[in-house]
Design an enzyme around this catalytic site. Sequence first.
Site, PDB file in Angstrom:
ATOM      1  NE  ARG A  39      -3.734  -2.172   2.367  1.00 31.79           N
ATOM      2  CZ  ARG A  39      -4.672  -2.769   1.211  1.00 31.79           C
ATOM      3  NH1 ARG A  39      -4.626  -2.017   0.117  1.00 31.79           N
ATOM      4  NH2 ARG A  39      -5.217  -3.968   1.354  1.00 31.79           N
ATOM      5  CG  ASP A  40       1.309   5.567  -2.184  1.00 33.82           C
ATOM      6  OD1 ASP A  40       1.628   6.460  -1.491  1.00 33.82           O
ATOM      7  OD2 ASP A  40       2.181   5.761  -3.433  1.00 33.82           O
ATOM      8  CB  ILE A  41       2.969   5.947   2.874  1.00 34.68           C
ATOM      9  CG1 ILE A  41       4.213   6.632   2.307  1.00 34.68           C
ATOM     10  CG2 ILE A  41       3.644   4.275   3.392  1.00 34.68           C
ATOM     11  CD1 ILE A  41       5.429   7.173   2.865  1.00 34.68           C
ATOM     12  CG  ASN A  44       4.646   9.010 -12.136  1.00 30.07           C
ATOM     13  OD1 ASN A  44       4.004   9.469 -13.148  1.00 30.07           O
ATOM     14  ND2 ASN A  44       4.382   8.971 -10.981  1.00 30.07           N
ATOM     15  CB  VAL A  86      10.957   6.026  -5.255  1.00 31.47           C
ATOM     16  CG1 VAL A  86      11.761   4.909  -4.826  1.00 31.47           C
ATOM     17  CG2 VAL A  86      10.347   6.736  -3.848  1.00 31.47           C
ATOM     18  CG  HIS A 100       7.310   3.110  -8.007  1.00 29.77           C
ATOM     19  ND1 HIS A 100       8.423   3.699  -8.193  1.00 29.77           N
ATOM     20  CD2 HIS A 100       6.457   3.960  -7.752  1.00 29.77           C
ATOM     21  CE1 HIS A 100       8.175   5.172  -8.066  1.00 29.77           C
ATOM     22  NE2 HIS A 100       6.930   5.286  -7.657  1.00 29.77           N
ATOM     23  CG  HIS A 125       1.653   4.606  -8.815  1.00 29.25           C
ATOM     24  ND1 HIS A 125       1.503   5.348  -7.527  1.00 29.25           N
ATOM     25  CD2 HIS A 125       2.581   5.145  -9.270  1.00 29.25           C
ATOM     26  CE1 HIS A 125       2.631   5.963  -7.379  1.00 29.25           C
ATOM     27  NE2 HIS A 125       3.524   5.713  -8.620  1.00 29.25           N
TER      28      HIS A 125
END
Length: 113
Positions: free
Chosen positions: A29-31, A87, A96, A100, A102
């Site tokens: 999960r994204d923070i 991205n 980052v 990755h 999303h």
Amino acid sequence: MEDCVFCKIVRGELPASKVYEDDAVLAFRDIRPQAPVHVLVVPKKHVASLMDLTDEDAALAGRLFAAARAVARQEGVAESGFRFLTNTGPDSGQVVFHLHFHVMGGRRLGAMG
């Protein structure tokens, strides 16, 4: 990469709310979620961005897409729809520099572009 935050998560040095894992991919999960469902799908191998994938990474790319499908099903957004995006580079907003994707959904998302 020693100081990469996602590498540290993959190695278990930093906590994450994991939702999927196999031998090549981790999803958590994204923070700072931007939607009710906002999960990051990362390769366990450090790859800085999409532009750093090589022809030898074709199987890994397929595994990332398969993981995204599994996450969408598990999180209940496979049928209603979800966004799957990455991205690439500073102008895109990549913060980052570990590839990755999303997986975002759980509500109607605005049009892009």
